[in-house]
Design a protein around this motif. Sequence first.
Motif, PDB file in Angstrom:
ATOM      1  N   GLY A   1      28.675  56.255 -39.714  1.00 49.92           N
ATOM      2  CA  GLY A   1      29.669  56.155 -38.302  1.00 49.92           C
ATOM      3  C   GLY A   1      31.128  57.059 -38.541  1.00 49.92           C
ATOM      4  O   GLY A   1      31.093  57.706 -39.318  1.00 49.92           O
ATOM      5  N   THR A   2      32.010  56.653 -37.670  1.00 48.85           N
ATOM      6  CA  THR A   2      33.361  57.318 -37.799  1.00 48.85           C
ATOM      7  C   THR A   2      34.476  56.420 -38.090  1.00 48.85           C
ATOM      8  O   THR A   2      35.768  56.884 -37.757  1.00 48.85           O
ATOM      9  N   VAL A   3      34.276  55.259 -38.507  1.00 51.32           N
ATOM     10  CA  VAL A   3      35.309  54.406 -38.715  1.00 51.32           C
ATOM     11  C   VAL A   3      36.153  54.623 -39.979  1.00 51.32           C
ATOM     12  O   VAL A   3      35.406  54.708 -40.957  1.00 51.32           O
ATOM     13  N   ASN A   4      37.407  54.910 -39.770  1.00 49.09           N
ATOM     14  CA  ASN A   4      38.125  55.386 -41.186  1.00 49.09           C
ATOM     15  C   ASN A   4      39.300  54.159 -41.252  1.00 49.09           C
ATOM     16  O   ASN A   4      39.906  54.067 -42.202  1.00 49.09           O
ATOM     17  N   ASN A   5      39.792  53.544 -40.184  1.00 43.17           N
ATOM     18  CA  ASN A   5      40.753  52.466 -40.162  1.00 43.17           C
ATOM     19  C   ASN A   5      40.758  51.592 -39.041  1.00 43.17           C
ATOM     20  O   ASN A   5      39.789  51.611 -38.356  1.00 43.17           O
ATOM     21  N   PHE A   6      41.691  50.790 -39.031  1.00 45.26           N
ATOM     22  CA  PHE A   6      41.519  49.637 -37.968  1.00 45.26           C
ATOM     23  C   PHE A   6      41.852  50.158 -36.665  1.00 45.26           C
ATOM     24  O   PHE A   6      41.039  49.774 -35.502  1.00 45.26           O
ATOM     25  N   ALA A   7      42.580  51.274 -36.286  1.00 44.30           N
ATOM     26  CA  ALA A   7      42.552  52.068 -35.157  1.00 44.30           C
ATOM     27  C   ALA A   7      41.285  52.612 -34.617  1.00 44.30           C
ATOM     28  O   ALA A   7      40.925  52.473 -33.534  1.00 44.30           O
ATOM     29  N   ASP A   8      40.447  53.013 -35.495  1.00 38.03           N
ATOM     30  CA  ASP A   8      39.230  53.484 -35.165  1.00 38.03           C
ATOM     31  C   ASP A   8      38.214  52.497 -34.538  1.00 38.03           C
ATOM     32  O   ASP A   8      37.565  52.461 -33.484  1.00 38.03           O
ATOM     33  N   ILE A   9      38.450  51.293 -35.198  1.00 36.10           N
ATOM     34  CA  ILE A   9      37.683  50.008 -34.874  1.00 36.10           C
ATOM     35  C   ILE A   9      38.100  49.543 -33.544  1.00 36.10           C
ATOM     36  O   ILE A   9      37.116  49.258 -32.583  1.00 36.10           O
ATOM     37  N   ASN A  10      39.303  49.436 -33.304  1.00 37.17           N
ATOM     38  CA  ASN A  10      40.012  49.055 -32.040  1.00 37.17           C
ATOM     39  C   ASN A  10      39.517  49.903 -30.842  1.00 37.17           C
ATOM     40  O   ASN A  10      39.264  49.593 -29.696  1.00 37.17           O
TER      41      ASN A  10
END
Length: 87
Positions: free
Chosen positions: A57-66
């Motif tokens: 995936g592309t998630v590196n932090n909470f901002a990406d999840i949001n």
Amino acid sequence: MAVGSNDDVLIFNDVSKTKILDLNGKTTVPGFIDSHSHIGDYTQLWGLPNLALPPVGTVNNFADINKIIRSYISQNNISIQEFVLWL
């Protein structure tokens, strides 16, 4: 493991037993671990938001999840009364 401000966590500092890791502003989330990233492949198959870490995936932090969840909600016209599932 201790997480918090320097003042909060340095009270646990025992030079002989403590390892301090400076994340340089990055986020650590104890227990939020991608234990087996093949599950990320199913998100596309099932049409769910992919919250897997790279390389799946592309998630590196909470901002990406949001960002990913908000985009999924918008693209799928999900109302406030509905649940959003993800893997």
